[in-house]
Design an enzyme around this catalytic site. Structure first.
Site, PDB file in Angstrom:
ATOM      1  CE1 TYR A 139       2.823  -0.229   5.885  1.00 22.11           C
ATOM      2  CE2 TYR A 139       0.894  -0.646   7.250  1.00 22.11           C
ATOM      3  CZ  TYR A 139       1.830   0.228   6.729  1.00 22.11           C
ATOM      4  OH  TYR A 139       1.766   1.556   7.065  1.00 22.11           O
ATOM      5  CB  ILE A 184      -1.590   2.823   0.726  1.00 21.73           C
ATOM      6  CG1 ILE A 184      -1.830   1.431   0.148  1.00 21.73           C
ATOM      7  CG2 ILE A 184      -2.354   3.027   2.027  1.00 21.73           C
ATOM      8  CD1 ILE A 184      -3.266   1.088  -0.094  1.00 21.73           C
ATOM      9  CE  LYS A 244       0.328   1.441   3.119  1.00 19.95           C
ATOM     10  NZ  LYS A 244       1.351   1.900   4.037  1.00 19.95           N
TER      11      LYS A 244
END
Length: 294
Positions: free
Chosen positions: A135, A207, A163
């Protein structure tokens, strides 16, 4: 995991009651709302206020989301902490709660070299029985994962994607180019302004924080693209980009998102961090909601 996570995962807000405590019942309603539009769940991230939740609350949040989803969609739980040890400890507990994968933010406050980030993520991946998404959100952590570092980490069988919430097309395309020949490694787009372009370039999922406010509109970007309607997907993106620009001009984005959801009539509570909205701010947010959502 047997297949890639794809489509839309909502970076879902964490619901609080009137006392400011975690509200599982309200959380279940928000999960069902997202499922109704075909969206999966990303819980305990930036929009989920992980930075003001204690460990018990983080685990209760993940457990509530996975239980309510009940296998109908993907659930990714965020477990990133400053230390490797605490991330592993939280991750082992989260792994037993039914998540499809976990997401691990880069450590924050402490500046790290790329080789230190490699060590950190490999140690976590070695220790956990559940797949991991890296992330990247350097504006909030001060640490940036470089594309070559991500490619290096992608060789670990338990690290299945990244992500990227750096906020720029340059960053997103850098990761996509770095791993484009790696089967089974996914790039998930974080910025709501880049959802359509991310899908065009090869992202498997987005996301989305704005999906809390506009679940149908966000899903339309994916569903139209997936059906081959590229122009329709682009048009849906333009609407979402307008919503993002106007809403985020009011306040820090996660706070503005949660306030918008509350003003739409959903009992999600107030953000825990000390951001406050004036009556004029709330009126402005209501006007934005009415302009961009149906």
């Amino acid at each position: 995991m047997s297949k890639k996570i794809s489509g839309v995962l909502t970076a879902i807000v964490t619901t609080f009651d009137n006392n400011g405590d975690f509200s599982p019942s309200a959380m279940r309603l928000q999960v069902q709302r997202q499922l109704g539009y075909g969206n999966g769940i990303f819980c305990g991230g930036t929009n989920g206020e992980f930075f003001v939740l204690n460990e018990k609350e983080k685990l209760a949040l993940i457990e509530t989301c996975t239980d309510e989803v009940a296998g109908k969609a993907a659930v990714v739980g965020h477990i990133g902490e400053i230390s490797t040890r605490e991330t592993i400890r939280l991750g082992k507990q989260a792994a037993g709660l039914g998540v499809d994968a976990v997401s691990v933010i880069t450590p924050y406050f402490v500046p790290l070299k790329q080789e230190e980030l490699v060590w950190h993520y490999r140690a976590i991946a070695d220790a956990l029985p559940v797949p991991i998404f890296l992330y990247n959100i350097p504006a909030r952590t001060g640490n940036t994962l470089q594309p070559e570092t991500v490619r290096q980490l992608a060789s670990h069988p338990n690290i299945i994607g990244i992500k990227d919430s750096a906020g720029s097309y340059e960053s997103l395309s850098g990761f996509l180019n770095a791993v484009k020949d790696l089967e089974g490694f996914s790039v998930l787009n974080g910025p709501d302004s880049l959802i359509h372009q991310g899908f065009v370039d090869g992202c498997s999922a987005c996301i989305s924080g704005l999906a809390n406010v506009a679940p149908k509109e966000i899903n339309a970007i994916w569903s139209r693209f997936h059906a081959g309607d590229v122009e329709g997907s682009r048009a849906a993106q333009e609407q979402v980009t307008g919503l993002r620009t106007d809403l985020y001009n009011v306040a820090f984005s996660p706070a503005a998102v949660k306030k918008a959801v509350s003003l739409m009539g959903y009992d999600v509570g107030e953000s825990r961090y000390p951001i406050r909205f004036s009556a004029a701010d709330e009126e402005k947010i209501l006007q934005i909601i009415n302009k961009y959502t149906k």
